[in-house]
Design a protein around this motif. Sequence first.
Motif, PDB file in Angstrom:
ATOM      1  N   ILE A  75       0.835  -1.189   0.000  1.00 17.47           N
ATOM      2  CA  ILE A  75       0.000   0.000   0.000  1.00 17.47           C
ATOM      3  C   ILE A  75       0.873   1.243   0.000  1.00 17.47           C
ATOM      4  CG2 ILE A  75      -1.754   1.323   1.263  1.00 17.47           C
ATOM      5  CD1 ILE A  75      -2.746  -1.281   2.455  1.00 17.47           C
ATOM      6  N   ILE A  76       0.549   2.170  -0.880  1.00 18.25           N
ATOM      7  CA  ILE A  76       1.173   3.486  -0.902  1.00 18.25           C
ATOM      8  C   ILE A  76       0.120   4.489  -0.465  1.00 18.25           C
ATOM      9  CG2 ILE A  76       2.237   5.278  -2.332  1.00 18.25           C
ATOM     10  CD1 ILE A  76       3.332   3.094  -4.124  1.00 18.25           C
ATOM     11  N   GLU A  77       0.370   5.134   0.660  1.00 17.88           N
ATOM     12  CA  GLU A  77      -0.590   6.100   1.174  1.00 17.88           C
ATOM     13  C   GLU A  77      -0.507   7.392   0.373  1.00 17.88           C
ATOM     14  OE1 GLU A  77      -2.842   5.511   3.290  1.00 17.88           O
ATOM     15  OE2 GLU A  77      -2.187   3.606   4.153  1.00 17.88           O
ATOM     16  N   GLY A  78      -1.654   7.999   0.158  1.00 18.24           N
ATOM     17  CA  GLY A  78      -1.729   9.253  -0.577  1.00 18.24           C
ATOM     18  C   GLY A  78      -2.420  10.319   0.244  1.00 18.24           C
ATOM     19  N   ASP A  79      -3.341  11.016  -0.360  1.00 17.57           N
ATOM     20  CA  ASP A  79      -4.066  12.104   0.282  1.00 17.57           C
ATOM     21  C   ASP A  79      -5.195  11.528   1.136  1.00 17.57           C
ATOM     22  OD1 ASP A  79      -5.517  14.313   1.014  1.00 17.57           O
ATOM     23  OD2 ASP A  79      -5.839  15.065  -1.019  1.00 17.57           O
ATOM     24  N   PRO A  80      -5.138  11.655   2.460  1.00 14.51           N
ATOM     25  CA  PRO A  80      -6.179  11.056   3.311  1.00 14.51           C
ATOM     26  C   PRO A  80      -7.552  11.688   3.123  1.00 14.51           C
ATOM     27  CG  PRO A  80      -4.733  12.466   4.609  1.00 14.51           C
ATOM     28  CD  PRO A  80      -4.109  12.352   3.254  1.00 14.51           C
ATOM     29  N   ASP A  81      -7.592  12.859   2.523  1.00 12.71           N
ATOM     30  CA  ASP A  81      -8.876  13.532   2.313  1.00 12.71           C
ATOM     31  C   ASP A  81      -9.513  13.180   0.963  1.00 12.71           C
ATOM     32  OD1 ASP A  81      -8.696  14.893   4.761  1.00 12.71           O
ATOM     33  OD2 ASP A  81      -7.434  16.446   3.855  1.00 12.71           O
ATOM     34  N   SER A  82      -8.810  12.421   0.150  1.00 12.53           N
ATOM     35  CA  SER A  82      -9.342  12.068  -1.175  1.00 12.53           C
ATOM     36  C   SER A  82     -10.403  10.980  -1.060  1.00 12.53           C
ATOM     37  CB  SER A  82      -8.217  11.584  -2.089  1.00 12.53           C
ATOM     38  OG  SER A  82      -8.735  11.089  -3.306  1.00 12.53           O
ATOM     39  N   ASP A  83     -11.334  10.985  -1.995  1.00  6.60           N
ATOM     40  CA  ASP A  83     -12.410   9.984  -2.031  1.00  6.60           C
ATOM     41  C   ASP A  83     -12.128   8.892  -3.053  1.00  6.60           C
ATOM     42  OD1 ASP A  83     -14.943   8.968  -1.213  1.00  6.60           O
ATOM     43  OD2 ASP A  83     -15.832   9.768  -3.047  1.00  6.60           O
ATOM     44  N   ILE A  84     -10.871   8.815  -3.511  1.00  3.12           N
ATOM     45  CA  ILE A  84     -10.527   7.884  -4.581  1.00  3.12           C
ATOM     46  C   ILE A  84      -9.493   6.876  -4.088  1.00  3.12           C
ATOM     47  CG2 ILE A  84      -9.585   7.642  -6.918  1.00  3.12           C
ATOM     48  CD1 ILE A  84     -10.499  10.465  -7.484  1.00  3.12           C
ATOM     49  N   VAL A  85      -9.712   5.605  -4.428  1.00  9.57           N
ATOM     50  CA  VAL A  85      -8.771   4.532  -4.125  1.00  9.57           C
ATOM     51  C   VAL A  85      -8.373   3.877  -5.444  1.00  9.57           C
ATOM     52  CG1 VAL A  85      -8.421   2.357  -2.897  1.00  9.57           C
ATOM     53  CG2 VAL A  85      -9.865   4.125  -1.897  1.00  9.57           C
ATOM     54  N   ALA A  86      -7.103   3.487  -5.558  1.00  7.65           N
ATOM     55  CA  ALA A  86      -6.614   2.883  -6.801  1.00  7.65           C
ATOM     56  C   ALA A  86      -5.957   1.539  -6.504  1.00  7.65           C
ATOM     57  CB  ALA A  86      -5.629   3.811  -7.493  1.00  7.65           C
ATOM     58  N   PHE A  87      -6.007   0.674  -7.504  1.00  8.20           N
ATOM     59  CA  PHE A  87      -5.407  -0.653  -7.415  1.00  8.20           C
ATOM     60  C   PHE A  87      -4.582  -0.894  -8.668  1.00  8.20           C
ATOM     61  CE2 PHE A  87      -9.188  -0.617  -4.905  1.00  8.20           C
ATOM     62  CZ  PHE A  87      -8.902  -1.384  -3.781  1.00  8.20           C
ATOM     63  N   ALA A  88      -3.327  -1.262  -8.471  1.00  2.25           N
ATOM     64  CA  ALA A  88      -2.473  -1.658  -9.586  1.00  2.25           C
ATOM     65  C   ALA A  88      -2.269  -3.163  -9.505  1.00  2.25           C
ATOM     66  CB  ALA A  88      -1.134  -0.930  -9.537  1.00  2.25           C
ATOM     67  N   LEU A  89      -2.899  -3.887 -10.416  1.00  4.16           N
ATOM     68  CA  LEU A  89      -2.818  -5.350 -10.430  1.00  4.16           C
ATOM     69  C   LEU A  89      -1.615  -5.724 -11.280  1.00  4.16           C
ATOM     70  CD1 LEU A  89      -6.642  -5.962 -11.037  1.00  4.16           C
ATOM     71  CD2 LEU A  89      -5.450  -5.556  -8.866  1.00  4.16           C
ATOM     72  N   LEU A  90      -0.449  -5.746 -10.671  1.00  4.63           N
ATOM     73  CA  LEU A  90       0.808  -5.825 -11.413  1.00  4.63           C
ATOM     74  C   LEU A  90       0.922  -7.108 -12.225  1.00  4.63           C
ATOM     75  CD1 LEU A  90       3.171  -4.415  -8.621  1.00  4.63           C
ATOM     76  CD2 LEU A  90       2.049  -3.182 -10.493  1.00  4.63           C
ATOM     77  N   GLY A  91       0.505  -8.212 -11.646  1.00  3.00           N
ATOM     78  CA  GLY A  91       0.610  -9.474 -12.369  1.00  3.00           C
ATOM     79  C   GLY A  91      -0.395  -9.609 -13.493  1.00  3.00           C
ATOM     80  N   ARG A  92      -1.419  -8.754 -13.495  1.00  2.00           N
ATOM     81  CA  ARG A  92      -2.470  -8.833 -14.504  1.00  2.00           C
ATOM     82  C   ARG A  92      -2.455  -7.631 -15.444  1.00  2.00           C
ATOM     83  NH1 ARG A  92      -7.363 -10.180 -10.403  1.00  2.00           N
ATOM     84  NH2 ARG A  92      -5.973  -9.254  -8.860  1.00  2.00           N
TER      85      ARG A  92
END
Length: 704
Positions: free
Chosen positions: A641-658
């Motif tokens: 997990i890479i933490e970003g802006d705690p006030d943001s309403d967006i979450v991202a997923f990088a599916l590296l193997g896919r």
Amino acid sequence: MRRDKKSTFGLISADRRTLVLMLVIFSAGFALRAGAIATVQGIYSESYSQPYMYDMDSYYNLRLASNLLEHGNLSEDGWDRYSYYPPGVPLDYPPLLAYVTILVYMILSPLTGLTDLAFWLPAFIAPLAGVLVFALARSLDCDELSSAAAGLLAVSVPFYFMRTVPGFYDTDMFNLVLPLAVVLSLQVSLKEGSWRYAVLGGVFMALYSTAWNGWQILYCLIVVAVILFRNLRRREPIILLLVSTALIEVLAPGSIISILSGALRIPGGVSSAYPFPNPYANITELQRPDLADAVIALGPGLLLAGITGFRALIRDHRKSVLLPLLSLWTVTGAVLMVWGIRFSEIAAVPLLVTSALFLSDIRRTEIRSLGSMNLSDPQFRRVFHVAVAAMVVLPSFLICIESYSALHPRVNDDLMAAADYIRENTSSGTVVICNWVHGHFFAFMAERPVNFDGRLAYIETLPRRGADYPLDPRVPGVYREYWQDRALATSDPVLSSEILSMLASSGDDAYLEVLKNENDPATSAIILGDVLGVKRGERVNYLMEKYGFHEDAAGRIASTLNRKSDYVLITYDRLIDKGYWILYYGSWNFTGKTEEPLYSTGTITSLEPLRSSDGLVCDGSVKFNGVNVSRLYLVNGTPGIIEGDPDSDIVAFALLGRNRTVVLQRRYEGSMFVRLVLLGDGGGVFRAVMRSGDVTVWEPIHEG
């Protein structure tokens, strides 16, 4: 008076050139379809020694054919327990495809397997439409070139082509062939004054009623055309109608009477699932096309030549029943295309006939000059005729060839491995819960009942849900789309497990029990969703205290929800592409407008720094199209997990193997969709019992 034997179709005592032209038309149609095989990857499995189908309805048809071969009937006692289970459904499906398949298989079984035969069958049957158009055009006194060009148009109608390539084993292969056979028989009966051909047309109409549930459209068109046809001295159309009516009623009593109610009920079934979300809205073939889509589906040459050909039809055949029939047919096809591009096949048939008349009219019409060119020269007129025919036919062939790239089988070895595992390692009563797209596949390959499949709400059976219907007439319905999606959209693992347990053990029974008490679908869905989150032993009191249910009614609902059944849940990466709809439908608002979720998926274009095709960037900070992201999950085994802006309403997923990325709203970060599909985590209520590639088979750990 002695008739010329060559006048019937131009084919009795046909000369060698006529037979060659028919063979050329058929061969062109077959080659066009077979050509797709060379360009499609993954169409044949070396591991399982069989081809894969493009459309999942093919596996439903294959299951029925297999039942007919092995047991002598399409389903046991007319009940299909493998579809929409529980409870299953009465089998109400056109049987012709299964019977034709097994008939051919009994002849060719030493040379081919059933799946291979089903794979290739549409490529052999569909080109017969071109031969029939050729014969029909010749019976209308069109010249050979015009008739052959119309035949080539028939085998290359783009939408019809796409649904009759090898691997598209569905009833579409009959949807041009049998209507054309009916019209050809009718035309020849009128031309020859022969009641025998009228009887033959009635037989073809009856066969059509066993091939596709939309046969009523053609039947009604013929009825109306006969009424409008004022030359009542001609008995042939009436004979055709009487024979077809009698045979249809013998084959399926009550079918003719049900036409009116069916016409009124089916469009409503397609267009509205109120108050539940409507999965039919996402089926491409049932979406309203724009003009460009209609042109591509029919082919520009067919559309222009067919419309222009009505001039010749009106001029030369105004005293024939073909004028009102083809006119009404064209208008009906155009109107039905508003309901979906699927109905372009209906519009294609009359346009094929009038396109032949158009091309033949060019040859006959005297045009003396065009600018400095002398068009009265016979040699020039022949060249001109060939050129126009080529310009009409060629675009359709080019569109078909171009569409090869759009053909992708929806099955692969990983799904086959999952089906094998389920068949070999679960009890026969285990229910498979999966996205409806692959329901038919698992029902056939895993030999297990599925909770939801490609027939969705079985809207084509609405006309027959009368007093003798063995189920509640509201079943099947679209409810299961909502409940499956709710199970994935929720962040409560126990609620997810309870929803799936309800679907596997009691289907729609709990919802219908609540509905009996509330008599309001929206309120009933809300109450059921609420009570599913309550512990099993507390549900009776909860219903009585919060919603005022009588003890007996509350007890019936709780008892229904307490049923148990073995089930497995199937997830795979293709659900990532459906993620928007899963979250949208799974968060459905039954009392107001449903908020559309933020959802985006892309491919990874760079690892250092991380970038995706849809605008996700991780380069010191994490942003999505310039907007800060609260958290980025790096998924490759154990997620980082890479933490970003705690006030943001967006979450991202990088599916590296896919090589995939997914961006969604923060409120779905803990959803079962994320846990099961993206992270491969069962949320404490499911365990992965089998994985193959991106396909996972889950079993519940506990219920209660």
